[in-house]
Design an enzyme around this catalytic site. Structure first.
Site, PDB file in Angstrom:
ATOM      1  N   CYS A   1       4.988   8.874  -6.564  1.00 18.51           N
ATOM      2  CA  CYS A   1       4.507   8.681  -5.186  1.00 18.51           C
ATOM      3  C   CYS A   1       5.111   9.760  -4.275  1.00 18.51           C
ATOM      4  CB  CYS A   1       4.909   7.291  -4.693  1.00 18.51           C
ATOM      5  SG  CYS A   1       4.326   6.971  -3.019  1.00 18.51           S
TER       6      CYS A   1
ATOM      7  N   CYS B   1      -1.511  -9.834  -7.607  1.00 23.32           N
ATOM      8  CA  CYS B   1      -1.264  -8.734  -6.662  1.00 23.32           C
ATOM      9  C   CYS B   1      -1.208  -7.403  -7.411  1.00 23.32           C
ATOM     10  CB  CYS B   1       0.066  -8.944  -5.956  1.00 23.32           C
ATOM     11  SG  CYS B   1       0.242 -10.549  -5.208  1.00 23.32           S
TER      12      CYS B   1
ATOM     13  N   CYS C   1      10.483   6.717   0.475  1.00 22.82           N
ATOM     14  CA  CYS C   1      11.139   5.427   0.756  1.00 22.82           C
ATOM     15  C   CYS C   1      12.437   5.324  -0.060  1.00 22.82           C
ATOM     16  CB  CYS C   1      10.205   4.282   0.405  1.00 22.82           C
ATOM     17  SG  CYS C   1       8.521   4.527   1.034  1.00 22.82           S
TER      18      CYS C   1
ATOM     19  N   CYS D   1      -4.759  -9.820  -4.212  1.00 22.48           N
ATOM     20  CA  CYS D   1      -3.963  -9.091  -3.235  1.00 22.48           C
ATOM     21  C   CYS D   1      -3.826  -7.658  -3.745  1.00 22.48           C
ATOM     22  CB  CYS D   1      -2.587  -9.736  -3.090  1.00 22.48           C
ATOM     23  SG  CYS D   1      -1.529  -8.872  -1.910  1.00 22.48           S
TER      24      CYS D   1
ATOM     25  N   CYS E   1      -0.493  -9.616   4.259  1.00 23.73           N
ATOM     26  CA  CYS E   1       0.784  -9.934   3.614  1.00 23.73           C
ATOM     27  C   CYS E   1       1.755  -8.859   4.079  1.00 23.73           C
ATOM     28  CB  CYS E   1       0.614  -9.905   2.097  1.00 23.73           C
ATOM     29  SG  CYS E   1       2.176 -10.063   1.200  1.00 23.73           S
TER      30      CYS E   1
ATOM     31  N   CYS F   1      12.929   3.030  -3.173  1.00 24.35           N
ATOM     32  CA  CYS F   1      11.859   2.854  -4.153  1.00 24.35           C
ATOM     33  C   CYS F   1      12.018   3.715  -5.410  1.00 24.35           C
ATOM     34  CB  CYS F   1      10.513   3.143  -3.507  1.00 24.35           C
ATOM     35  SG  CYS F   1       9.136   2.735  -4.629  1.00 24.35           S
TER      36      CYS F   1
ATOM     37  N   ARG G   1       7.536 -15.741   1.374  1.00 22.58           N
ATOM     38  CA  ARG G   1       7.782 -15.536  -0.063  1.00 22.58           C
ATOM     39  C   ARG G   1       9.191 -15.038  -0.333  1.00 22.58           C
ATOM     40  NH1 ARG G   1       3.995 -11.992  -1.594  1.00 22.58           N
ATOM     41  NH2 ARG G   1       2.530 -13.710  -1.561  1.00 22.58           N
TER      42      ARG G   1
END
Ligand code: SAM
Ligand code: DTB
Ligand code: SF4
Length: 327
Positions: free
Chosen positions: A56, A100, A60, A131, A191, A63, A263
């Protein structure tokens, strides 16, 4: 009682006052709000699948999938539709009601999105709620997902606007809010939540929850993750958050957003059963179920089933209609 009505005008000071309550008072308030809106012994169960892994371009700091950090993660291109359907069938057989699909993208390309739309249609036809979390979206992309029958779009704020720049420099908080607005305005369920344990202060946790609770609509689902520390990411080696502070964060989310699923998300592997039980007492009513999150581990399903039996709790039954029942 007026004080517990759904509100979207919280001040940061009010939210900080909730965080500062004596623990028992905070949990009592959260459990009281929870019982007003939900069955206190039922938990919604979602299963995650990484449909495109690693490489990616975003930075972040938490991550393992960012191309900038060497975490030893194997990159995987966008999965075949049939493989995704097979994984969704397994998740449904194990008791999940929501599936998801997560992709390590800054934003999807249209050709990729068309394939994800196929996945969504096929997974939905199994009777599962769907999701997806695919990064930033434009109006046209949101419409494509809506037309495919997507139920929820996950797009986290992760932390406060003030702390955001310490964690991510390749996009802004406003970018995040813009995608959330597109998703909401298209009529998809939102979400949206964040991560605890990145070195943020209590004020940042309060500010993030305050932002979520003051959106034009409360996100229908609010994932609260504990940072999963992955070797090679800049946040590896951070001090783990205090267990009770994590429980407090769940409790405040429950009080601010009474009708949302809250959650208990990533980080359960590092939590004791007792801490998870406190999270349910604080108003968490959803988990990720299955032995993997996206790229990191999650508790064994056997362990989760035993924990639920010990707590006298059960999984929420599916609400989505199956293709068969639609005739
Ligand atoms: N790339 C898309 C995006 O960022 O929106 C979708 C996938 S991304 C992995 C989804 C979310 O996973 C992030 O917003 C973050 O909240 C969460 N996440 C990623 N790595 C994590 C970690 N190490 N610990 C806890 N949560 C994490
Ligand atoms: C969310 O808030 N947490 C999930 C889901 N939404 C996409 C992701 C957690 C990822 C944890 C690290 C990993 O397994 O890669
Ligand atoms: Fe990419 Fe999402 Fe990971 Fe950020 S959180 S590096 S956008 S996959």
């Amino acid at each position: 009682m007026q004080e517990h009505a759904t509100r979207q005008d919280w001040t940061l000071e009010e939210v900080e006052r909730l965080f500062d309550l004596p623990f028992n008072d905070l949990l009592f308030q959260a459990q009281t709000v929870h019982r007003r809106h939900w069955d206190a012994n039922t938990v919604q169960v979602s299963t995650l699948l990484s449909i495109k892994t690693g490489a990616c371009p975003e930075d972040c700091a938490y991550c393992p999938q960012s191309v900038r950090y060497d975490t030893g993660l194997k990159r995987e291109p966008l999965m075949d539709v049939e493989e995704v359907v097979a994984a969704a069938e397994r998740a449904r057989a194990a008791g999940a009601t929501r599936f998801c699909m997560g992709a390590a993208w800054r934003s999807p390309k249209d050709k990729e999105l068309a394939k994800v739309a196929d996945m969504i249609e096929r997974v939905k036809a199994l009777g599962l709620e769907t999701c997806a979390t695919l990064g930033m979206l434009n109006d046209h992309q949101v419409e494509t997902l809506k037309a495919a029958g997507l139920d929820y779009y996950n797009h986290n704020l992760d932390t406060s606007e003030e702390f955001y720049g310490e964690i991510i420099t390749t996009r802004t908080y406003q970018d995040r809010l813009d995608t959330l607005a597109r998703v909401r305005e298209a009529g998809l369920k939102v979400c949206c939540g964040g991560i605890v344990g990145m070195g943020e202060q209590r004020r940042d946790r309060a500010a993030m929850l305050c932002t979520l609770a003051n959106l034009p609509e409360h996100p229908q689902s609010v994932p609260i993750n504990q940072l999963v520390q992955v070797e090679g990411t800049p946040l590896a080696g951070r001090e783990a958050p205090d267990a009770l502070e994590f429980v407090r964060t769940i409790a405040v989310a429950r009080i601010l957003m009474p009708r949302s699923y809250v959650r208990l998300s990533a980080g359960r592997t590092e939590m004791s059963d007792a801490q998870q039980a406190l999270c349910f007492l604080a108003g968490a009513n959803s988990i990720f179920y299955g032995e993997k999150l996206l790229t990191t581990g999650n508790p064994d399903t056997d362990h989760d089933q035993q924990l639920f039996a010990r707590l006298g709790m059960r999984f929420e039954a599916g609400t989505a209609e199956t293709a068969e029942s639609c005739g």
